[in-house]
Design an enzyme around this catalytic site. Structure first.
Site, PDB file in Angstrom:
ATOM      1  N   ARG A 104       5.040  -1.618   0.477  1.00  0.00           N
ATOM      2  CA  ARG A 104       5.182  -0.385  -0.287  1.00  0.00           C
ATOM      3  C   ARG A 104       6.440  -0.371  -1.167  1.00  0.00           C
ATOM      4  NH1 ARG A 104       3.347   4.382   2.108  1.00  0.00           N
ATOM      5  NH2 ARG A 104       3.568   3.318   4.105  1.00  0.00           N
TER       6      ARG A 104
ATOM      7  N   CYS B 224     -18.326  14.067  -1.567  1.00  0.00           N
ATOM      8  CA  CYS B 224     -18.887  15.137  -0.746  1.00  0.00           C
ATOM      9  C   CYS B 224     -18.227  15.206   0.614  1.00  0.00           C
ATOM     10  CB  CYS B 224     -20.385  14.954  -0.614  1.00  0.00           C
ATOM     11  SG  CYS B 224     -21.178  15.090  -2.210  1.00  0.00           S
TER      12      CYS B 224
HETATM   13  N1  LLP Z   1       4.365  -6.002   8.119  1.00  0.00           N
HETATM   14  C1  LLP Z   1       3.421  -5.604   8.983  1.00  0.00           C
HETATM   15  C2  LLP Z   1       3.202  -6.368  10.207  1.00  0.00           C
HETATM   16  C3  LLP Z   1       2.673  -4.444   8.714  1.00  0.00           C
HETATM   17  O1  LLP Z   1       1.742  -4.049   9.570  1.00  0.00           O
HETATM   18  C4  LLP Z   1       2.913  -3.720   7.515  1.00  0.00           C
HETATM   19  C5  LLP Z   1       2.140  -2.519   7.206  1.00  0.00           C
HETATM   20  C6  LLP Z   1       3.898  -4.206   6.632  1.00  0.00           C
HETATM   21  C7  LLP Z   1       4.610  -5.339   6.972  1.00  0.00           C
HETATM   22  C8  LLP Z   1       4.205  -3.534   5.332  1.00  0.00           C
HETATM   23  O2  LLP Z   1       4.631  -2.205   5.457  1.00  0.00           O
HETATM   24  P1  LLP Z   1       5.220  -1.433   4.183  1.00  0.00           P
HETATM   25  O3  LLP Z   1       6.487  -2.117   3.772  1.00  0.00           O
HETATM   26  O4  LLP Z   1       4.213  -1.494   3.111  1.00  0.00           O
HETATM   27  O5  LLP Z   1       5.416  -0.042   4.670  1.00  0.00           O
HETATM   28  N2  LLP Z   1      -1.754   2.552   4.780  1.00  0.00           N
HETATM   29  C9  LLP Z   1      -0.494   3.155   5.195  1.00  0.00           C
HETATM   30  C10 LLP Z   1       0.523   2.147   5.572  1.00  0.00           C
HETATM   31  C11 LLP Z   1       0.051   1.233   6.664  1.00  0.00           C
HETATM   32  C12 LLP Z   1       0.952   0.061   6.830  1.00  0.00           C
HETATM   33  C13 LLP Z   1       0.360  -0.954   7.716  1.00  0.00           C
HETATM   34  N3  LLP Z   1       1.222  -2.063   7.959  1.00  0.00           N
HETATM   35  C14 LLP Z   1      -0.021   4.089   4.097  1.00  0.00           C
HETATM   36  O6  LLP Z   1      -0.727   4.259   3.102  1.00  0.00           O
HETATM   37  O7  LLP Z   1       1.046   4.708   4.218  1.00  0.00           O
END
Ligand code: LLP
Length: 420
Positions: free
Chosen positions: A283, A350
């Protein structure tokens, strides 16, 4: 203020929202809506911010492919010096196809299949981040069948609570499915030590997502580093420590993770342990570099509410519905006036849960007007679906004034491909 602190990248020129040197309205005109628009320079700037913040330690930025796995984006991030954090055979395929070196890939996930393990071994990835004893046994079995040696780290569940905006994005406590309980980790390394197909080379953690404070990382890190030194005393000497990803960004008025402040806490500790540092940001690299352009179809009023019905919804951005996520929404062009009122911005799907914003205070836009939904570069397209027979939108990459379609809008034929 260093580059570690985020500022929103899309700016207005003469009242018109722009991405790089291009007017968002022109992109919508050319490519239709809904449309994902990415500022690739912003992504590269974010990678640089990580490299700079962590320059004093040998490090790998293993970009988390799940945030946005578009090949063109992966290619640019690879050129900017990223490896990849993957979670499936499909993400391995994407990362390799984009030219990311196998030796810069780490593989996490609680459900790795034999076929996935075999593929990763044959490609020669940097390491598996192992999430259970059963998985480690399986990796041992597959590696010995292939006559290969599997490099791995154990993903420790440090049982540390990180205050993320939603419980679904917390992964570091003992009540989640992730990682190996930290009390059991040492025995697992001991078990692996004597097996010729397993090479314990690292240790891993990932405590959640959208975390804006370095404090929980430090707490988890302290726990993991205690394990590292205990293992060292037993002759199990590791090469890397992976602190995972999860670094938060501003969606609303809140601030994001200050990467420089995080580095100030993490670098000295990991350096003192003599380890290479791996980070898995997703992110925080791509999130604020993306917007979703959507057009207003109708304005609908009930006795209690004003609904702004737009042509994008939960199929293009599920975060509001799934996590109660907030995404700023604004008109692409100034030049309209009207009072701010409370509206729901909803899509055409929907489902009552199909909304991009609820109870948002904004001017009621007119049908035909374009809106920009901010901060959709991460987990926007990546979580998009074909529900309700929706064709997933095109993705466009902007580099200054250069515009490239990096994924075509899906066609009706795409919707039925593979069906009898
Ligand atoms: N490493 C692992 C092992 C992870 O499971 C994740 C995210 C990341 C790195 C990266 O995380 P980030 O830096 O992007 O926060 N769909 C959700 C977020 C789920 C993240 C899942 N794992 C949302 O839209 O907020």
């Amino acid at each position: 203020m260093g580059e570690g602190v985020l500022k929103r990248p899309f700016s207005r020129v003469d009242g018109e929202l722009c991405c790089g040197g291009v007017r968002a309205a022109d992109l919508a005109e050319r490519f239709g809506t809904p449309l994902y628009v990415y500022d690739v320079r912003r992504m590269e700037e974010r990678v640089r911010a990580f490299h700079v913040a962590f320059r004093d330690i040998d490090h790998l930025i293993a970009y988390s492919v799940k945030a946005n796995g578009n090949l063109s984006i992966l290619r640019r991030l690879s050129a900017a010096g990223c490896g990849a954090d993957i979670t499936s055979r499909g993400e391995l395929f994407r990362a390799l196809r984009a030219g990311i070196a196998p030796g810069a890939i780490v593989f996490a996930g609680v459900g790795k299949t034999k076929a996935e393990i075999a593929a990763a071994l044959e490609e020669g990835i940097y390491a598996f981040n192992v999430e259970s004893a059963g998985e480690l046994e399986r990796i041992d079995e597959v590696a010995s069948e292939l006559g290969l040696c599997a490099r791995f780290g154990i993903r420790v569940n440090p049982d540390v609570f990180a205050d993320t905006p939603h419980e679904y994005t917390r992964t570091g406590t003992a009540t989640t499915k992730f990682g190996v309980p930290w009390e059991e980790t040492r025995d697992l390394y001991r078990w692996a030590r004597d097996r010729s197909s397993l090479d314990p080379v690292g240790i891993d953690m990932h405590i959640g997502s959208q975390i804006v404070d370095s404090e929980p990382y430090v707490r988890a890190l302290e726990r993991v580093l205690t394990l590292v030194s205990e293992l060292g005393r037993e002759g199990i000497v590791l090469e890397y420590l992976d602190i995972g990803g999860g670094f938060g960004i501003p969606y609303d008025v809140e601030s994001g993770m200050d990467v420089d402040a995080l580095a100030a806490e993490v670098v000295p500790r990991v350096k003192a342990a003599g380890l290479k540092l791996i980070l898995e940001p997703g992110r925080s690299i791509v999130g604020d570099a993306g917007i979703l352009l959507t057009r207003v179809e109708y304005v609908k009023r009930s006795r209690k509410k004003v609904f702004v019905v737009v042509d994008g919804g939960m199929t293009e951005l599920i975060r509001p519905s799934h996590y109660g996520g907030y995404h700023a929404i604004e008109a692409v062009s100034d030049g309209h006036s009207g009072e701010d009122v409370e509206v729901d911005v909803v899509g055409p799907i929907c489902e009552t849960g199909d909304f991009l914003a609820r109870g948002r205070i904004m001017r009621v836009p007119e049908p035909g007007e374009l809106l920009a939904v901010h901060t959709v570069g991460a987990y926007g397209f990546a979580m998009a679906s074909n529900y309700n027979g929706r064709q997933r939108p095109a993705e466009v990459m902007v580099n200054g004034s250069e515009v490239t379609v990096i994924r075509k809008r899906e066609t009706l034929e795409d919707l039925v491909r593979g069906e009898e």
